[in-house]
Design an enzyme around this catalytic site. Structure first.
Site, PDB file in Angstrom:
ATOM      1  N   ASN A   8       0.878  -1.176   0.000  1.00  5.99           N
ATOM      2  CA  ASN A   8       0.000   0.000   0.000  1.00  5.99           C
ATOM      3  C   ASN A   8       0.912   1.222   0.000  1.00  5.99           C
ATOM      4  O   ASN A   8       1.488   1.562   1.034  1.00  5.99           O
ATOM      5  CB  ASN A   8      -0.899  -0.019   1.250  1.00  5.99           C
ATOM      6  CG  ASN A   8      -1.742   1.237   1.375  1.00  5.99           C
ATOM      7  OD1 ASN A   8      -1.842   2.024   0.429  1.00  5.99           O
ATOM      8  ND2 ASN A   8      -2.352   1.431   2.535  1.00  5.99           N
ATOM      9  N   TRP A   9       1.036   1.835  -1.175  1.00  7.62           N
ATOM     10  CA  TRP A   9       1.961   2.972  -1.288  1.00  7.62           C
ATOM     11  C   TRP A   9       1.421   4.247  -0.644  1.00  7.62           C
ATOM     12  O   TRP A   9       2.154   5.214  -0.472  1.00  7.62           O
ATOM     13  CB  TRP A   9       2.255   3.288  -2.753  1.00  7.62           C
ATOM     14  CG  TRP A   9       2.942   2.205  -3.534  1.00  7.62           C
ATOM     15  CD1 TRP A   9       3.418   1.005  -3.065  1.00  7.62           C
ATOM     16  CD2 TRP A   9       3.249   2.233  -4.936  1.00  7.62           C
ATOM     17  NE1 TRP A   9       3.981   0.300  -4.099  1.00  7.62           N
ATOM     18  CE2 TRP A   9       3.901   1.025  -5.248  1.00  7.62           C
ATOM     19  CE3 TRP A   9       3.032   3.168  -5.954  1.00  7.62           C
ATOM     20  CZ2 TRP A   9       4.341   0.727  -6.548  1.00  7.62           C
ATOM     21  CZ3 TRP A   9       3.455   2.878  -7.243  1.00  7.62           C
ATOM     22  CH2 TRP A   9       4.110   1.669  -7.525  1.00  7.62           C
ATOM     23  N   LYS A  10       0.114   4.271  -0.354  1.00  7.64           N
ATOM     24  CA  LYS A  10      -0.530   5.495   0.155  1.00  7.64           C
ATOM     25  C   LYS A  10      -0.217   6.658  -0.806  1.00  7.64           C
ATOM     26  O   LYS A  10      -0.121   6.425  -2.010  1.00  7.64           O
ATOM     27  CB  LYS A  10      -0.080   5.766   1.594  1.00  7.64           C
ATOM     28  CG  LYS A  10      -0.253   4.510   2.464  1.00  7.64           C
ATOM     29  CD  LYS A  10      -0.064   4.732   3.931  1.00  7.64           C
ATOM     30  CE  LYS A  10      -0.269   3.404   4.661  1.00  7.64           C
ATOM     31  NZ  LYS A  10      -0.168   3.546   6.108  1.00  7.64           N
ATOM     32  N   HIS A  93      -9.781   1.575   4.835  1.00  6.27           N
ATOM     33  CA  HIS A  93      -8.500   1.791   5.529  1.00  6.27           C
ATOM     34  C   HIS A  93      -8.709   2.809   6.651  1.00  6.27           C
ATOM     35  O   HIS A  93      -9.446   3.786   6.486  1.00  6.27           O
ATOM     36  CB  HIS A  93      -7.433   2.288   4.548  1.00  6.27           C
ATOM     37  CG  HIS A  93      -6.056   2.258   5.131  1.00  6.27           C
ATOM     38  ND1 HIS A  93      -5.633   3.208   6.027  1.00  6.27           N
ATOM     39  CD2 HIS A  93      -5.044   1.381   4.994  1.00  6.27           C
ATOM     40  CE1 HIS A  93      -4.397   2.909   6.403  1.00  6.27           C
ATOM     41  NE2 HIS A  93      -4.020   1.807   5.783  1.00  6.27           N
ATOM     42  N   GLU A  95      -6.994   5.189   7.743  1.00  8.99           N
ATOM     43  CA  GLU A  95      -6.689   6.591   7.413  1.00  8.99           C
ATOM     44  C   GLU A  95      -7.879   7.232   6.708  1.00  8.99           C
ATOM     45  O   GLU A  95      -8.158   8.420   6.881  1.00  8.99           O
ATOM     46  CB  GLU A  95      -5.414   6.655   6.553  1.00  8.99           C
ATOM     47  CG  GLU A  95      -4.177   6.344   7.384  1.00  8.99           C
ATOM     48  CD  GLU A  95      -2.983   5.817   6.600  1.00  8.99           C
ATOM     49  OE1 GLU A  95      -2.980   5.887   5.355  1.00  8.99           O
ATOM     50  OE2 GLU A  95      -2.041   5.326   7.260  1.00  8.99           O
ATOM     51  N   GLU A 165      -5.720  -4.404  10.603  1.00 11.83           N
ATOM     52  CA  GLU A 165      -4.655  -3.420  10.807  1.00 11.83           C
ATOM     53  C   GLU A 165      -4.949  -2.613  12.070  1.00 11.83           C
ATOM     54  O   GLU A 165      -5.714  -1.637  12.027  1.00 11.83           O
ATOM     55  CB  GLU A 165      -4.592  -2.460   9.615  1.00 11.83           C
ATOM     56  CG  GLU A 165      -4.333  -3.133   8.297  1.00 11.83           C
ATOM     57  CD  GLU A 165      -3.780  -2.137   7.279  1.00 11.83           C
ATOM     58  OE1 GLU A 165      -2.635  -2.305   6.866  1.00 11.83           O
ATOM     59  OE2 GLU A 165      -4.490  -1.181   6.938  1.00 11.83           O
ATOM     60  N   GLY A 171       2.216   2.654  10.634  1.00  9.41           N
ATOM     61  CA  GLY A 171       3.187   3.723  10.437  1.00  9.41           C
ATOM     62  C   GLY A 171       3.871   4.175  11.709  1.00  9.41           C
ATOM     63  O   GLY A 171       4.523   5.220  11.731  1.00  9.41           O
ATOM     64  N   SER A 211       3.153  -1.757  10.437  1.00 11.25           N
ATOM     65  CA  SER A 211       4.601  -1.845  10.681  1.00 11.25           C
ATOM     66  C   SER A 211       5.153  -3.254  10.444  1.00 11.25           C
ATOM     67  O   SER A 211       6.062  -3.684  11.138  1.00 11.25           O
ATOM     68  CB  SER A 211       4.947  -1.335  12.085  1.00 11.25           C
ATOM     69  OG  SER A 211       4.547   0.021  12.220  1.00 11.25           O
ATOM     70  N   GLY A 232       2.647  -1.132   4.253  1.00 15.28           N
ATOM     71  CA  GLY A 232       2.753   0.278   3.875  1.00 15.28           C
ATOM     72  C   GLY A 232       4.193   0.668   3.605  1.00 15.28           C
ATOM     73  O   GLY A 232       4.739   0.422   2.531  1.00 15.28           O
ATOM     74  N   GLY A 233       4.848   1.262   4.605  1.00 14.45           N
ATOM     75  CA  GLY A 233       6.209   1.790   4.448  1.00 14.45           C
ATOM     76  C   GLY A 233       7.186   0.814   3.814  1.00 14.45           C
ATOM     77  O   GLY A 233       7.984   1.193   2.940  1.00 14.45           O
TER      78      GLY A 233
END
Ligand code: PGA
Length: 253
Positions: A8-10, A93, A95, A165, A171, A211, A232-233
């Site tokens: 997930n590149w966001k 999600h 966010e 999640e 993150g 994470s 993600g990251g």
């Protein structure tokens, strides 16, 4: 196949970097047997990424409109995604739930829109730190599942993936322990069994997100009810993402 890892590149990367990432994943994917791999990319790159994606990579959107075609400026529909060769989308999600008005009702409408178009739904759920500390984590997650997917029949569940999640792990560098994650995944699997029967419960991939990175992926993915991850990251760099994928016990070379 339940084994699945999705990036997930966001809101990251420019167009050229997106294409470099696709190229960077090609050789690894050519050797991959046993794990389904997806990447949720920013909306402006969807059509190009879907076209340029190496064999073995499915491109996802990070959002979709709850509406169909019409006067909805700025929205993009599930049918549009399908016509661009996109496999599906993330829905719910945290966010988006917290900052972009994705209410339970909107999330449910997005799930229906994707399934009506024949696309994959990666349904995200998870509790906040406060909810966990007050002992309500399971109730919160099961409530999200109830309003998001319970009305779907067993056949409509065949294109649904669930990503657990915990909001406090996203993150933050603070990963759920494999025990905490497995406990929630087992609870979700049990709920799926009660809601849709054993066959669906055994078929739906349950991903952990928050994470997750190369150093903890193997431990998390080795848990009975953790079928993979939403990353993600650690998905932004192909090398890091491959490190996560290498931790999957389902890899078969
Ligand atoms: P993270 O994000 O891996 O950077 O914690 C996961 C996600 O939000 O999907």
């Amino acid at each position: 196949m339940r084994n699945l890892v999705a990036g997930n590149w966001k809101s990251n990367k420019l167009m050229g970097e997106a294409l470099e990432w696709m190229n960077g994943m090609g050789p690894w994917l050519a050797q991959n047997h046993g794990v389904r791999v997806m990447a949720a990319v920013p909306a402006p790159y969807l059509a190009v990424c879907a076209e340029k994606a190496p064999e073995g990579l499915e491109v996802l959107a990070q959002n979709v409109s709850a509406e169909g075609f019409g006067a909805h400026t700025g929205e993009f529909t599930a049918e549009m995604l399908k016509s661009c060769g996109v496999a599906g989308a993330l829905v719910g999600h945290s966010e988006r739930r917290a900052r972009f008005s994705d209410t339970d009702a909107a999330v449910a409408a997005k799930v229906d829109a994707l399934l009506d178009a024949g696309l994959v739904v990666v349904f995200c759920c998870g509790e906040t730190l406060q909810e966990r500390e007050s002992g309500r984590a399971e109730d919160v997650v099961l409530q999200q599942l109830q309003s998001g997917v319970l009305r779907l029949g067993a056949e409509r569940m065949d294109r649904v993936v669930v990503a657990y999640e915990p909001v406090w792990a996203i993150g933050t560098g603070k990963t759920a322990t494999s025990g905490q994650a497995q406990e929630m995944h087992a609870c979700i699997r049990k709920w799926l069994d009660e809601a849709f029967g054993a066959e669906v419960a055994q078929r739906v991939p349950l991903l952990y997100g928050g994470s997750c990175k190369a150093s903890n992926a193997a431990e998390l993915f080795s848990q009975t009810d953790i079928d993979g991850g939403l990353i993600g990251g650690a998905s932004l760099d192909p090398h890091d993402f491959q490190g996560v994928l290498e931790g999957h016990p389902g890899l078969n070379r």
